[in-house]
Scaffold this active site. Sequence first.
Site, PDB file in Angstrom:
ATOM      1  N   ARG A  36      -7.687 -51.477 -33.889  1.00 26.72           N
ATOM      2  CA  ARG A  36      -6.330 -51.027 -34.221  1.00 26.72           C
ATOM      3  C   ARG A  36      -5.471 -52.151 -34.808  1.00 26.72           C
ATOM      4  O   ARG A  36      -4.589 -51.883 -35.629  1.00 26.72           O
ATOM      5  CB  ARG A  36      -5.651 -50.463 -32.974  1.00 26.72           C
ATOM      6  CG  ARG A  36      -6.131 -49.065 -32.637  1.00 26.72           C
ATOM      7  CD  ARG A  36      -5.493 -48.569 -31.375  1.00 26.72           C
ATOM      8  NE  ARG A  36      -5.638 -47.126 -31.239  1.00 26.72           N
ATOM      9  CZ  ARG A  36      -5.173 -46.443 -30.207  1.00 26.72           C
ATOM     10  NH1 ARG A  36      -4.528 -47.056 -29.226  1.00 26.72           N
ATOM     11  NH2 ARG A  36      -5.329 -45.151 -30.148  1.00 26.72           N
ATOM     12  N   LYS A 199     -15.986 -31.009 -22.036  1.00 23.61           N
ATOM     13  CA  LYS A 199     -15.418 -29.722 -21.635  1.00 23.61           C
ATOM     14  C   LYS A 199     -15.043 -28.807 -22.777  1.00 23.61           C
ATOM     15  O   LYS A 199     -14.403 -29.224 -23.734  1.00 23.61           O
ATOM     16  CB  LYS A 199     -14.175 -29.975 -20.785  1.00 23.61           C
ATOM     17  CG  LYS A 199     -14.502 -30.560 -19.437  1.00 23.61           C
ATOM     18  CD  LYS A 199     -13.233 -30.737 -18.654  1.00 23.61           C
ATOM     19  CE  LYS A 199     -13.540 -31.034 -17.196  1.00 23.61           C
ATOM     20  NZ  LYS A 199     -12.298 -31.315 -16.469  1.00 23.61           N
ATOM     21  N   GLY A 355     -11.332 -40.333 -29.656  1.00 26.52           N
ATOM     22  CA  GLY A 355     -11.829 -41.339 -28.718  1.00 26.52           C
ATOM     23  C   GLY A 355     -13.313 -41.591 -28.599  1.00 26.52           C
ATOM     24  O   GLY A 355     -13.814 -42.617 -29.075  1.00 26.52           O
ATOM     25  N   GLY A 378      -5.921 -39.231 -28.890  1.00 20.85           N
ATOM     26  CA  GLY A 378      -5.122 -38.025 -28.646  1.00 20.85           C
ATOM     27  C   GLY A 378      -4.413 -37.539 -29.900  1.00 20.85           C
ATOM     28  O   GLY A 378      -4.298 -36.327 -30.138  1.00 20.85           O
TER      29      GLY A 378
HETATM   30  C1  3PG Z   1      -3.500 -44.024 -27.215  1.00 24.84           C
HETATM   31  O1  3PG Z   1      -4.287 -44.965 -27.102  1.00 24.84           O
HETATM   32  O2  3PG Z   1      -3.770 -42.870 -26.868  1.00 24.84           O
HETATM   33  C2  3PG Z   1      -2.189 -44.300 -27.905  1.00 24.84           C
HETATM   34  O3  3PG Z   1      -1.983 -45.663 -28.047  1.00 24.84           O
HETATM   35  C3  3PG Z   1      -1.059 -43.636 -27.159  1.00 24.84           C
HETATM   36  O4  3PG Z   1      -1.019 -44.092 -25.831  1.00 24.84           O
HETATM   37  P1  3PG Z   1      -0.658 -43.089 -24.678  1.00 24.84           P
HETATM   38  O5  3PG Z   1      -1.769 -42.063 -24.582  1.00 24.84           O
HETATM   39  O6  3PG Z   1      -0.533 -43.919 -23.432  1.00 24.84           O
HETATM   40  O7  3PG Z   1       0.638 -42.419 -25.048  1.00 24.84           O
HETATM   41 MG    MG Z   2      -3.782 -41.562 -25.179  1.00 24.89          MG
END
Ligand code: 3PG
Ligand code: MG
Length: 397
Positions: A36, A199, A355, A378
């Site tokens: 990142r 899931k 992810g 997310g």
């Molecule tokens: C992440 O890694 O999902 C983003 O940096 C956002 O972080 P958060 O899920 O804690 O809001």
């Molecule tokens: Mg997150």
Amino acid sequence: MTDFHTYDFNGKRALIRVDFNVPLDKTTYEITDDTRIRAAIPTIQHVLKQGGSVVLMSHLGRPKEGYEERFSLDHIVKHASDLLGVPVQFATDCIGKEANEMSANLKPGEVLLLENLRFYKQETAGTESFAEMLSKHGDVYVNDAFGTAHRAHASTTVVAKFFPNEKMFGLLLESEIKSVNKVLNSNEKPLTAIVGGAKVSSKITIIERLLDKVDNLIVGGGMAYTFVKAQGGQVGNSLVEDDCLYIAREVIAKAKANNVNLYIPVDTVIADKFDNDAERKEVNINEIPDGWMGLDTGSQTSKDCREIILNSKLILWNGPMGVFEMENFQTGTKDIALAIVDATKNGAFSLIGGGDSVAAINKFNLADQVSYVSTGGGAMLEYLEGKELPGIAAILS
Ligand code: 3PG
Ligand code: MG
């Protein structure tokens, strides 16, 4: 909205929201994956090259209440300086006198990183007065934090209103949006989505939406067993969401109605316990004996998926095929990754988003052999679900 490419940054202070929320070693605080940070470098360098200065703001982790050493962005300063080739100054507080003086005194070509925004509750609460204080650090606001674009926080969303005419996407955020739109909105065919993960319940919105767009949908990972059981197969002790069996049946029906080739794995590597050193064997996915659980897809499934993937022009991969974190159950996921790499070599456009599949492609060292690897977990999931991301909407409004 302003265009980052044509904006003249000369003499301007750019307040850039980045997502430097990177994993750190628990004891040494060393960065264990700097993807990142590297992804944000072109945006920063573009501003500096034009004679602007940069104030970087980010969150790191989820601190509960005020300062916590393990969540300090101080741990990022040296590495960010090395990557940029410019010393990064650090303000130990993201607002207040010291930070204001430091940002006010920045000269063209200089970079300042502010301490973790989430040391203030007002960040996640989206408090307007806090966003206004942050806004004082810049003449222009650039949002380059795709990974946090699904959060309506002070620095990602609310702050934009203080820059009605000087707010824009950075290069990273722009290319994230372009890549995902290329997959979802292009007319090129065939389009194949591979959706894995544990899931059904967490992926159902994405699956439903993809069924309106894709030619092939490959289902993998733990959720495949819910599909198998929904069709009457024996899944032994595999992960199954019994309350999602009807959803799996609906997905199967919708795929048929939409003429989507829904591929459910045909074989699986089973284990007698959830352990890398478990007893293993490969069986038909409908015939998993009691006491055994499927932890990876089998070799016929890999062959079938490879053929589908190699015939595709656009590929979206979200979620692993099995428990790739365990050496002995990574083959199904690796085979998908390798097929995507080969399809990419043949000219397909491939996007790896969300992810776990990103973690997998990195683990196999194949990230540079696919078209695009998203920095959003997310955020990417929500984008694929068709939700409006507040960080994006705030720039467009
Ligand atoms: C992440 O890694 O999902 C983003 O940096 C956002 O972080 P958060 O899920 O804690 O809001
Ligand atoms: Mg997150």
